[in-house]
Design an enzyme around this catalytic site. Structure first.
Site, PDB file in Angstrom:
ATOM      1  N   GLY A  12       0.778  -1.230   0.000  1.00  0.00           N
ATOM      2  CA  GLY A  12       0.000   0.000   0.000  1.00  0.00           C
ATOM      3  C   GLY A  12       0.811   1.282   0.000  1.00  0.00           C
ATOM      4  N   ASN A  14       1.515   3.200  -2.573  1.00  0.00           N
ATOM      5  CA  ASN A  14       0.824   4.209  -3.385  1.00  0.00           C
ATOM      6  C   ASN A  14      -0.431   4.704  -2.668  1.00  0.00           C
ATOM      7  OD1 ASN A  14       2.268   4.839  -5.869  1.00  0.00           O
ATOM      8  ND2 ASN A  14       2.096   2.654  -6.270  1.00  0.00           N
ATOM      9  N   MET A  90      -3.141  -6.544  -8.413  1.00  0.00           N
ATOM     10  CA  MET A  90      -2.528  -7.442  -9.386  1.00  0.00           C
ATOM     11  C   MET A  90      -3.543  -8.333 -10.102  1.00  0.00           C
ATOM     12  SD  MET A  90       0.440  -6.295  -9.117  1.00  0.00           S
ATOM     13  CE  MET A  90       1.343  -7.400 -10.173  1.00  0.00           C
ATOM     14  N   ASN A 107      -4.786   3.199 -13.431  1.00  0.00           N
ATOM     15  CA  ASN A 107      -3.765   2.306 -12.893  1.00  0.00           C
ATOM     16  C   ASN A 107      -2.402   2.959 -13.038  1.00  0.00           C
ATOM     17  OD1 ASN A 107      -2.661  -0.127 -11.842  1.00  0.00           O
ATOM     18  ND2 ASN A 107      -2.204  -0.839 -13.902  1.00  0.00           N
ATOM     19  N   HIS A 109       1.701   1.933 -13.461  1.00  0.00           N
ATOM     20  CA  HIS A 109       2.531   0.802 -13.884  1.00  0.00           C
ATOM     21  C   HIS A 109       3.997   1.231 -13.889  1.00  0.00           C
ATOM     22  CE1 HIS A 109       3.330  -3.026 -15.750  1.00  0.00           C
ATOM     23  NE2 HIS A 109       4.093  -2.418 -16.628  1.00  0.00           N
TER      24      HIS A 109
END
Length: 189
Positions: A12, A14, A90, A107, A109
């Site tokens: 966690g 982010n 994921m 999202n 990446h």
């Protein structure tokens, strides 16, 4: 104030960056729900410490991906969630979520998409010997890491840089770029 749900599968970090941005008044949003697909994910305790509702589920307990996603949609709608923010989640999303939140799922990446999609993007890029690495934020569609790119930030890979150093640089960029990008998105739409 925009209501968001954060989906995560791990530590966690982010989530921490987004929540810190909210607490500092830099992001006019509230995290209404944390959705987690791993019963032992560290983000669960972080959400509880911030008194944020969590929905933790085991995908194996559902007949299909759409079955558990319909439950997630209900949980989000009940809380008035407008945006879904994937932060280390994921799983590839299915129709139930994509149709419920069209163009409102993003999202992050750890590569410069469209290169190095999927798991271990940092390792893939590093092992390939790229000279520039970075982070992408994109809309989510049914294709893994295939949605339209919203923002990217990169850095030069210097001689002698280790995988761990590159990964630390990626995470530092993520924690800055994600809140900045969300601020712009939420103000525009």
């Amino acid at each position: 104030m925009r209501k968001i749900a954060v989906f995560a599968s791990g530590t966690g970090t982010n989530f921490d960056a987004i929540q810190a941005s909210i607490e500092k008044g830099q992001l006019d949003a509230s995290i209404e729900l944390i959705v987690v697909d791993k019963l032992d994910a560290k983000v669960i305790e972080k959400a509880k410490a911030k008194q944020i509702d969590t929905f933790v589920f085991n995908p194996k307990e559902y007949a299909s991906k759409n079955d558990y996603e319909r439950v997630i949609v209900e949980e989000c709608k009940r809380r008035g969630v407008e945006w879904i923010v994937l932060a280390g989640y994921m799983r590839i999303l299915a129709d139930a979520l994509l149709e419920a939140y069209p163009n409102h799922i993003v999202n992050i990446h750890p590569s410069l998409l469209p290169a190095f999609k999927g798991k271990d993007a940092i390792g893939q890029a590093f092992n390939y010997g790229v000279k520039i690495m970075g982070v992408s934020i994109h809309y989510v569609n049914a294709e893994m890491d295939g949605g339209k790119i919203i923002a990217q930030r990169c850095f030069d890979v210097v001689d002698g840089m280790t995988h761990d150093e590159a990964e630390a640089k990626i995470h530092a960029i993520e924690h800055q770029l994600y809140p900045e990008t969300l601020k712009k998105l939420l103000e525009e739409k």
